[in-house]
Enzyme design. Structure first.
Site, PDB file in Angstrom:
ATOM      1  N   ARG A  27      11.380  -0.192   6.127  1.00  0.00           N
ATOM      2  CA  ARG A  27      11.501  -1.395   5.315  1.00  0.00           C
ATOM      3  C   ARG A  27      11.019  -2.447   5.997  1.00  0.00           C
ATOM      4  O   ARG A  27      10.776  -3.565   5.231  1.00  0.00           O
ATOM      5  CB  ARG A  27      12.922  -1.381   4.559  1.00  0.00           C
ATOM      6  CG  ARG A  27      13.411  -0.136   3.899  1.00  0.00           C
ATOM      7  CD  ARG A  27      14.756  -0.486   3.447  1.00  0.00           C
ATOM      8  NE  ARG A  27      14.716  -1.861   2.435  1.00  0.00           N
ATOM      9  CZ  ARG A  27      14.637  -1.671   1.126  1.00  0.00           C
ATOM     10  NH1 ARG A  27      14.344  -0.449   0.890  1.00  0.00           N
ATOM     11  NH2 ARG A  27      14.622  -2.865   0.377  1.00  0.00           N
ATOM     12  N   TRP A  72      11.305  -7.889   8.165  1.00  0.00           N
ATOM     13  CA  TRP A  72       9.919  -7.756   7.829  1.00  0.00           C
ATOM     14  C   TRP A  72       9.768  -9.337   7.276  1.00  0.00           C
ATOM     15  O   TRP A  72      10.243  -9.797   6.396  1.00  0.00           O
ATOM     16  CB  TRP A  72       9.368  -7.016   6.699  1.00  0.00           C
ATOM     17  CG  TRP A  72       7.948  -6.689   6.671  1.00  0.00           C
ATOM     18  CD1 TRP A  72       7.191  -7.461   5.558  1.00  0.00           C
ATOM     19  CD2 TRP A  72       7.331  -6.504   7.499  1.00  0.00           C
ATOM     20  NE1 TRP A  72       5.880  -7.101   5.935  1.00  0.00           N
ATOM     21  CE2 TRP A  72       5.772  -6.540   6.916  1.00  0.00           C
ATOM     22  CE3 TRP A  72       7.202  -5.792   8.771  1.00  0.00           C
ATOM     23  CZ2 TRP A  72       4.681  -5.982   7.674  1.00  0.00           C
ATOM     24  CZ3 TRP A  72       6.147  -5.251   9.490  1.00  0.00           C
ATOM     25  CH2 TRP A  72       4.992  -5.390   8.947  1.00  0.00           C
ATOM     26  N   ASN A  98      18.285  -9.482   2.424  1.00  0.00           N
ATOM     27  CA  ASN A  98      17.074  -9.047   2.014  1.00  0.00           C
ATOM     28  C   ASN A  98      16.418  -9.687   0.912  1.00  0.00           C
ATOM     29  O   ASN A  98      17.292  -9.634  -0.397  1.00  0.00           O
ATOM     30  CB  ASN A  98      16.987  -7.582   2.011  1.00  0.00           C
ATOM     31  CG  ASN A  98      15.888  -6.709   1.148  1.00  0.00           C
ATOM     32  OD1 ASN A  98      14.781  -7.324   1.795  1.00  0.00           O
ATOM     33  ND2 ASN A  98      15.978  -5.798   0.549  1.00  0.00           N
ATOM     34  N   GLU A 463      -8.327   7.106  -2.770  1.00  0.00           N
ATOM     35  CA  GLU A 463      -7.141   7.129  -1.889  1.00  0.00           C
ATOM     36  C   GLU A 463      -7.500   7.657  -0.535  1.00  0.00           C
ATOM     37  O   GLU A 463      -6.943   7.097   0.233  1.00  0.00           O
ATOM     38  CB  GLU A 463      -6.283   8.482  -2.830  1.00  0.00           C
ATOM     39  CG  GLU A 463      -5.007   8.860  -2.051  1.00  0.00           C
ATOM     40  CD  GLU A 463      -4.193   7.615  -1.981  1.00  0.00           C
ATOM     41  OE1 GLU A 463      -4.346   6.697  -2.376  1.00  0.00           O
ATOM     42  OE2 GLU A 463      -3.289   7.969  -1.001  1.00  0.00           O
ATOM     43  N   LYS A 581       6.726  -0.320   4.278  1.00  0.00           N
ATOM     44  CA  LYS A 581       6.867   0.727   3.295  1.00  0.00           C
ATOM     45  C   LYS A 581       6.726   0.220   1.704  1.00  0.00           C
ATOM     46  O   LYS A 581       6.041   0.899   0.941  1.00  0.00           O
ATOM     47  CB  LYS A 581       7.874   1.617   3.665  1.00  0.00           C
ATOM     48  CG  LYS A 581       8.000   2.821   2.664  1.00  0.00           C
ATOM     49  CD  LYS A 581       6.745   3.806   2.914  1.00  0.00           C
ATOM     50  CE  LYS A 581       7.178   5.123   2.070  1.00  0.00           C
ATOM     51  NZ  LYS A 581       5.748   5.568   1.817  1.00  0.00           N
TER      52      LYS A 581
HETATM   53  C1  AGP Z   1      -0.033   3.537   0.262  1.00  0.00           C
HETATM   54  O1  AGP Z   1      -0.290   4.493   1.506  1.00  0.00           O
HETATM   55  C2  AGP Z   1       0.461   2.208   0.538  1.00  0.00           C
HETATM   56  N1  AGP Z   1       1.026   2.122   1.901  1.00  0.00           N
HETATM   57  C3  AGP Z   1       0.640   1.302  -0.453  1.00  0.00           C
HETATM   58  O2  AGP Z   1      -0.572   1.074  -1.033  1.00  0.00           O
HETATM   59  C4  AGP Z   1       1.909   1.609  -1.513  1.00  0.00           C
HETATM   60  O3  AGP Z   1       1.177   2.976  -2.115  1.00  0.00           O
HETATM   61  C5  AGP Z   1       1.980   0.557  -2.575  1.00  0.00           C
HETATM   62  O4  AGP Z   1       2.287  -0.552  -1.729  1.00  0.00           O
HETATM   63  C6  AGP Z   1       2.792   0.937  -3.696  1.00  0.00           C
HETATM   64  O5  AGP Z   1       3.814   1.399  -3.310  1.00  0.00           O
HETATM   65  P1  AGP Z   1       5.015   1.960  -4.171  1.00  0.00           P
HETATM   66  O6  AGP Z   1       4.451   3.293  -4.681  1.00  0.00           O
HETATM   67  O7  AGP Z   1       6.400   2.374  -3.446  1.00  0.00           O
HETATM   68  O8  AGP Z   1       5.266   1.193  -5.525  1.00  0.00           O
END
Ligand code: AGP
Length: 586
Positions: A27, A72, A98, A463, A581
């Site tokens: 996170r 973060w 957070n 993708e 993440k």
């Molecule tokens: C994917 O590889 C990414 N790191 C990022 O684009 C991610 O999919 C996006 O931030 C959305 O996250 P979520 O699916 O948890 O909403």
């Protein structure tokens, strides 16, 4: 975003807290810190970077009250001073946060003791609490008074050496839950760090303040009226942890996709039937970000092809700007692995104000998006730790396929098709796992990579390009194959890799022609197909599957390509620079 953890109960070692905090590092991981109540005093430790080389003194400390934070950075640079926990001037109160306190600058001016040591919005919250305590309030009342003036999102954990029997937990628009275990009660941003201690969770609601004691808890609203929160027992079978034999979580998560698909498919038909009814009754708008946005593109295609339902896809970060133009009675279908992405949550909250129905597809149990939704489909693909989303993507695409077929009364047959597909997924891994490493050793040398595809293969290209750029930092772009000649072809020169996603489907020959155009300008053509072709300089073989299901297998070798390229370049695929993440800021 950040991860927070807290504990009150029987005395435990500091290592238990730091090890658990480590599981929240996905996170945010630019700095971390812990504080403990030990022999009546608040002991704390903060460090920049990831959680490693924890001092023995911290690991061996005995404490029955502790909090921790992995950061973060959003407000204030990465520094030990800005790392949490924040400690009051008299060294008695300790706080982790957070979220983002939006009105922190105004509040800062109102605090009488303006001797701030950090640049964070979080320290302002601590100072407000401290001021209230100095006015004679107990900790609970001091926290309640402080949070009532905060705007923004916050999950807070606070304790005071003067009231050693309690940990205070506060939630508003940032995730926070309690885990009730035999050792005592934990609090954390999600259940991942707690799954080795308990499967009994209390999912706090927005606007909750919980007073947590070693063997009980009470919940209140911000005005301190009591509210009831029940303890839920969660099936922990789907939450795997650890990298097992793999070097990285991302590799584990790619390789486990065939098995995970089987798990993902154990869905309740009734839920699908109810959601299908809604989808047929309302104008449908898919929203998501990043990989989840790419998955939405498949949702649109599957819905129109399998069920004749037309829909639109809007990036969640753009959704608020078009909301006012959407028809009454719309349905928002929000996709999010984490269920905590700020752009998605913001869009959904705004859509709810227009009384739109909200359906979501989410992986993390009871995350914020789930709570905002009328109906949810869980991905059930287990924890996804790698920042680059892989198994969540294929789970989303598979479930959108199942749902679109459910709308066409073909749930059972689609389920069977997907079950069989898991064998094909395994086959595609076996076919490619060695040769992809060879290809990665070439790709690591280049500055640009282009991906092209038509129709359903275009979102695969998008993708694949996202995966490659986010973890290898190589410039990667996807184009609709037919659009290449309208500009991007100018970028193609000798040796530039063009990855052509072209299974043998209705658009194969048109895509191949575009690949040949690029090849005649010097491009190095990498074909992803179930049919070899002379135009391909490198071939990524796929087994034959039904046309609509190709995306679920064609993405897998491209995920592996991104992974191995990043590893060759000595870039950590699990923790790419500048990314977290879940993106909990807009
Ligand atoms: C994917 O590889 C990414 N790191 C990022 O684009 C991610 O999919 C996006 O931030 C959305 O996250 P979520 O699916 O948890 O909403």
């Amino acid at each position: 975003m950040c991860g927070i953890i807290g504990f009150i109960g029987r005395s435990i070692k500091g290592k238990t807290i730091t090890d658990s905090l480590k599981k929240l590092e996905y996170r945010g991981y630019d700095s971390w810190g812990v504080s403990f109540l030990s022999e009546g005093k608040v002991e704390f430790f903060k460090e920049i970077g990831e959680i490693k080389n924890v001092p023995k003194k911290i690991e061996e400390i005995n404490s029955s009250l502790a909090i921790g934070h992995t950061r973060w950075a959003t407000h204030g640079k990465i520094s030990k001073i800005n790392a949490h926990p924040h400690i009051s001037s008299d060294k008695k109160i300790s706080l982790v946060h957070n979220g983002i306190v939006e009105n922190f600058s105004e509040l800062k001016k109102q605090v009488s003791n303006n001797n701030f040591s950090s640049e964070t919005d979080s320290e302002v919250v601590l100072r407000l609490i401290e001021e209230n305590v100095n006015l004679g309030l107990d900790l609970l009342h001091a926290v309640s008074k402080a949070v009532s003036v905060l705007e923004g999102s916050f999950a807070l954990l606070v304790f005071s050496a003067s009231e050693p029997d309690k940990l205070i937990a506060v939630k508003k628009e940032s995730p926070l839950l309690l885990g009730v275990s035999s050792k005592g009660i934990f609090a954390a941003s999600d259940q991942i760090p707690l799954s080795s201690f308990t499967n009994k969770f209390v999912f706090l609601e927005d606007g909750d303040i919980a007073v947590v004691k070693k063997d009980s808890f009470k919940c209140f609203d911000f005005s301190l009226n009591p509210v009831e929160r029940e303890i839920l027992e969660v099936d922990s079978d789907v939450t795997s942890s650890g990298k097992l034999k793999y070097s990285h979580f991302m590799l584990k998560e790619i390789m486990e996709q065939p098995f995970v698909l089987r798990q993902v498919l154990s869905q309740e038909k009734k839920n699908f039937d109810e959601i299908s009814l809604l989808l047929k009754k309302h104008p449908v708008f898919f929203i998501g970000n990043g990989t989840s946005f790419n998955a939405c593109l498949f949702g649109k295609e599957f819905f129109s092809r399998a069920a004749g339902i037309s829909s639109q896809v809007i990036d969640a970060s753009e959704f608020p700007y078009v909301l006012e133009f959407l028809p009454e009675n719309s349905l928002i279908f929000a996709l999010s692995q984490s269920g905590e992405t700020a752009d998605v949550l913001d869009s959904v909250r705004k859509a709810k104000k227009r009384n739109f129905k909200i359906v979501s597809m989410v992986n993390v149990f009871n995350s914020s998006l789930v709570r905002l939704s009328d109906k949810t489909i869980y991905l059930n693909c287990g924890e996804e730790i790698g920042v680059a989303s892989t198994k969540a993507f294929t789970s989303q695409v598979a479930l959108l396929y199942l749902l679109s077929n459910s709308c066409a009364e073909k749930f059972d047959s689609a389920l069977e098709e997907l079950k069989t597909l898991s064998l094909k997924m395994q086959q595609v891994i076996e076919l490619n796992k060695n040769s992809i490493q060879e290809l990665s050793s070439k790709i690591k040398e280049v500055d640009d990579v282009f991906f092209i595809g038509r129709s359903l293969n275009y979102p695969v290209a998008l993708e694949a390009a996202l995966k490659l750029k986010e973890i290898s930092y190589i410039h990667a772009e996807a184009f609709q194959a037919g659009s290449l000649k309208h500009g991007p072809l100018a970028l193609v020169s000798d040796g530039v890799p063009v990855i052509v996603v072209a299974p043998m489907d209705k658009v194969f020959s048109d895509t191949l022609n575009n690949a040949i155009e690029a090849k005649s300008r010097g491009a190095f053509i990498i074909g992803v197909s179930n049919e070899k072709n002379d135009a391909f300089d490198f071939f990524i073989p796929l087994p034959k599957v039904k046309e609509l299901l190709f995306p679920l297998i064609s993405i897998i070798p491209l995920q592996l390509l991104a992974f191995h390229t990043a590893v060759f370049l000595e870039r950590n695929p699990d923790r790419p620079r500048n990314l977290a993440k879940s993106v909990t800021v807009k």
